[in-house]
Design a protein around this motif. Structure first.
Motif, PDB file in Angstrom:
ATOM      1  N   ILE A  65      36.951  45.480  21.361  1.00 59.86           N
ATOM      2  CA  ILE A  65      35.752  45.479  22.202  1.00 59.86           C
ATOM      3  C   ILE A  65      35.626  44.154  22.955  1.00 59.86           C
ATOM      4  O   ILE A  65      35.457  44.135  24.177  1.00 59.86           O
ATOM      5  CB  ILE A  65      34.494  45.759  21.354  1.00 59.86           C
ATOM      6  N   VAL A  66      35.732  43.055  22.237  1.00 60.38           N
ATOM      7  CA  VAL A  66      35.545  41.730  22.861  1.00 60.38           C
ATOM      8  C   VAL A  66      36.617  41.464  23.905  1.00 60.38           C
ATOM      9  O   VAL A  66      36.313  41.060  25.035  1.00 60.38           O
ATOM     10  CB  VAL A  66      35.516  40.622  21.784  1.00 60.38           C
ATOM     11  N   GLN A  67      37.873  41.696  23.537  1.00 58.27           N
ATOM     12  CA  GLN A  67      38.960  41.430  24.486  1.00 58.27           C
ATOM     13  C   GLN A  67      38.798  42.259  25.747  1.00 58.27           C
ATOM     14  O   GLN A  67      38.913  41.750  26.861  1.00 58.27           O
ATOM     15  CB  GLN A  67      40.314  41.719  23.854  1.00 58.27           C
ATOM     16  N   ASN A  68      38.538  43.544  25.579  1.00 61.74           N
ATOM     17  CA  ASN A  68      38.455  44.412  26.743  1.00 61.74           C
ATOM     18  C   ASN A  68      37.180  44.210  27.540  1.00 61.74           C
ATOM     19  O   ASN A  68      37.168  44.413  28.748  1.00 61.74           O
ATOM     20  CB  ASN A  68      38.664  45.865  26.329  1.00 61.74           C
ATOM     21  N   LEU A  69      36.118  43.757  26.908  1.00 66.99           N
ATOM     22  CA  LEU A  69      34.901  43.416  27.630  1.00 66.99           C
ATOM     23  C   LEU A  69      35.148  42.221  28.548  1.00 66.99           C
ATOM     24  O   LEU A  69      34.736  42.228  29.721  1.00 66.99           O
ATOM     25  CB  LEU A  69      33.771  43.126  26.643  1.00 66.99           C
ATOM     26  N   ILE A  70      35.842  41.218  28.048  1.00 65.29           N
ATOM     27  CA  ILE A  70      36.166  40.049  28.870  1.00 65.29           C
ATOM     28  C   ILE A  70      37.105  40.430  30.008  1.00 65.29           C
ATOM     29  O   ILE A  70      36.882  40.077  31.171  1.00 65.29           O
ATOM     30  CB  ILE A  70      36.755  38.921  28.004  1.00 65.29           C
ATOM     31  N   CYS A  71      38.167  41.175  29.687  1.00 69.12           N
ATOM     32  CA  CYS A  71      39.108  41.605  30.726  1.00 69.12           C
ATOM     33  C   CYS A  71      38.426  42.502  31.755  1.00 69.12           C
ATOM     34  O   CYS A  71      38.691  42.396  32.954  1.00 69.12           O
ATOM     35  CB  CYS A  71      40.303  42.324  30.101  1.00 69.12           C
ATOM     36  N   LEU A  72      37.547  43.384  31.293  1.00 65.97           N
ATOM     37  CA  LEU A  72      36.805  44.252  32.207  1.00 65.97           C
ATOM     38  C   LEU A  72      35.924  43.422  33.131  1.00 65.97           C
ATOM     39  O   LEU A  72      35.866  43.677  34.339  1.00 65.97           O
ATOM     40  CB  LEU A  72      35.965  45.262  31.424  1.00 65.97           C
ATOM     41  N   GLY A  73      35.263  42.427  32.593  1.00 68.13           N
ATOM     42  CA  GLY A  73      34.416  41.567  33.419  1.00 68.13           C
ATOM     43  C   GLY A  73      35.203  40.851  34.500  1.00 68.13           C
ATOM     44  O   GLY A  73      34.808  40.837  35.679  1.00 68.13           O
ATOM     45  N   LEU A  74      36.337  40.269  34.120  1.00 64.40           N
ATOM     46  CA  LEU A  74      37.151  39.536  35.095  1.00 64.40           C
ATOM     47  C   LEU A  74      37.758  40.482  36.138  1.00 64.40           C
ATOM     48  O   LEU A  74      37.745  40.183  37.332  1.00 64.40           O
ATOM     49  CB  LEU A  74      38.243  38.746  34.381  1.00 64.40           C
ATOM     50  N   SER A  75      38.294  41.610  35.688  1.00 62.05           N
ATOM     51  CA  SER A  75      38.917  42.529  36.646  1.00 62.05           C
ATOM     52  C   SER A  75      37.863  43.195  37.541  1.00 62.05           C
ATOM     53  O   SER A  75      38.122  43.450  38.719  1.00 62.05           O
ATOM     54  CB  SER A  75      39.781  43.570  35.935  1.00 62.05           C
ATOM     55  N   THR A  76      36.668  43.434  37.006  1.00 62.97           N
ATOM     56  CA  THR A  76      35.583  43.985  37.832  1.00 62.97           C
ATOM     57  C   THR A  76      35.141  42.974  38.884  1.00 62.97           C
ATOM     58  O   THR A  76      34.853  43.335  40.027  1.00 62.97           O
ATOM     59  CB  THR A  76      34.393  44.420  36.948  1.00 62.97           C
ATOM     60  N   PHE A  77      35.108  41.704  38.500  1.00 64.26           N
ATOM     61  CA  PHE A  77      34.783  40.657  39.482  1.00 64.26           C
ATOM     62  C   PHE A  77      35.798  40.677  40.629  1.00 64.26           C
ATOM     63  O   PHE A  77      35.420  40.656  41.809  1.00 64.26           O
ATOM     64  CB  PHE A  77      34.765  39.274  38.825  1.00 64.26           C
ATOM     65  N   ILE A  78      37.083  40.729  40.288  1.00 62.60           N
ATOM     66  CA  ILE A  78      38.132  40.736  41.311  1.00 62.60           C
ATOM     67  C   ILE A  78      38.006  41.983  42.186  1.00 62.60           C
ATOM     68  O   ILE A  78      38.073  41.892  43.421  1.00 62.60           O
ATOM     69  CB  ILE A  78      39.526  40.637  40.654  1.00 62.60           C
ATOM     70  N   LEU A  79      37.797  43.139  41.574  1.00 61.01           N
ATOM     71  CA  LEU A  79      37.635  44.382  42.333  1.00 61.01           C
ATOM     72  C   LEU A  79      36.402  44.313  43.240  1.00 61.01           C
ATOM     73  O   LEU A  79      36.466  44.691  44.412  1.00 61.01           O
ATOM     74  CB  LEU A  79      37.515  45.571  41.374  1.00 61.01           C
ATOM     75  N   THR A  80      35.309  43.814  42.717  1.00 60.78           N
ATOM     76  CA  THR A  80      34.084  43.692  43.508  1.00 60.78           C
ATOM     77  C   THR A  80      34.304  42.780  44.708  1.00 60.78           C
ATOM     78  O   THR A  80      33.899  43.109  45.829  1.00 60.78           O
ATOM     79  CB  THR A  80      32.927  43.165  42.638  1.00 60.78           C
TER      80      THR A  80
END
Length: 105
Positions: A65-80
């Motif tokens: 959960i923690v790892q993928n939450l961080i990765c999701l946040g960073l990749s969502t920032f890049i996508l946004t």
């Protein structure tokens, strides 16, 4: 707490996965340029991390959960940032640059 080899390797792999998105995010903040970023790749990446996050919740596995939450946040920032019009991209980058120490000059 006793860490075995499997735990150490998994922590190292998770850390590398999380940190791998930082240079791209930093570059976007610094340059405000997302032309070289694949929209399809980041759409798939965000979907992948979302799915892993759901899996982690279903399994009750906090490391996943923690790892993928961080990765999701960073990749969502890049996508946004890829999807934003340039003037909004500039505004976000201007706001974040002092926080992360990136200078657009």
């Amino acid at each position: 707490m006793h860490l075995n080899t499997v735990t150490i390797v998994s922590l190292f792999a998770a850390t590398l996965s999380m940190v791998s998105y930082v240079p791209q995010a930093w570059s976007i903040i610094r340059t405000r340029d997302t032309d070289g970023i694949s929209l399809k790749m980041y759409l798939i990446t965000v979907l992948g991390f979302t799915t892993w996050l759901i899996y982690g919740f279903l399994q009750g596995q906090w490391p996943i959960i923690v790892q993928n939450l961080i990765c999701l946040g960073l990749s969502t920032f890049i996508l946004t940032m890829k999807l934003l019009p340039q003037h909004k991209k500039e505004a976000v980058a201007d706001t974040l640059a002092p926080i992360v120490g990136a200078d657009g000059d």
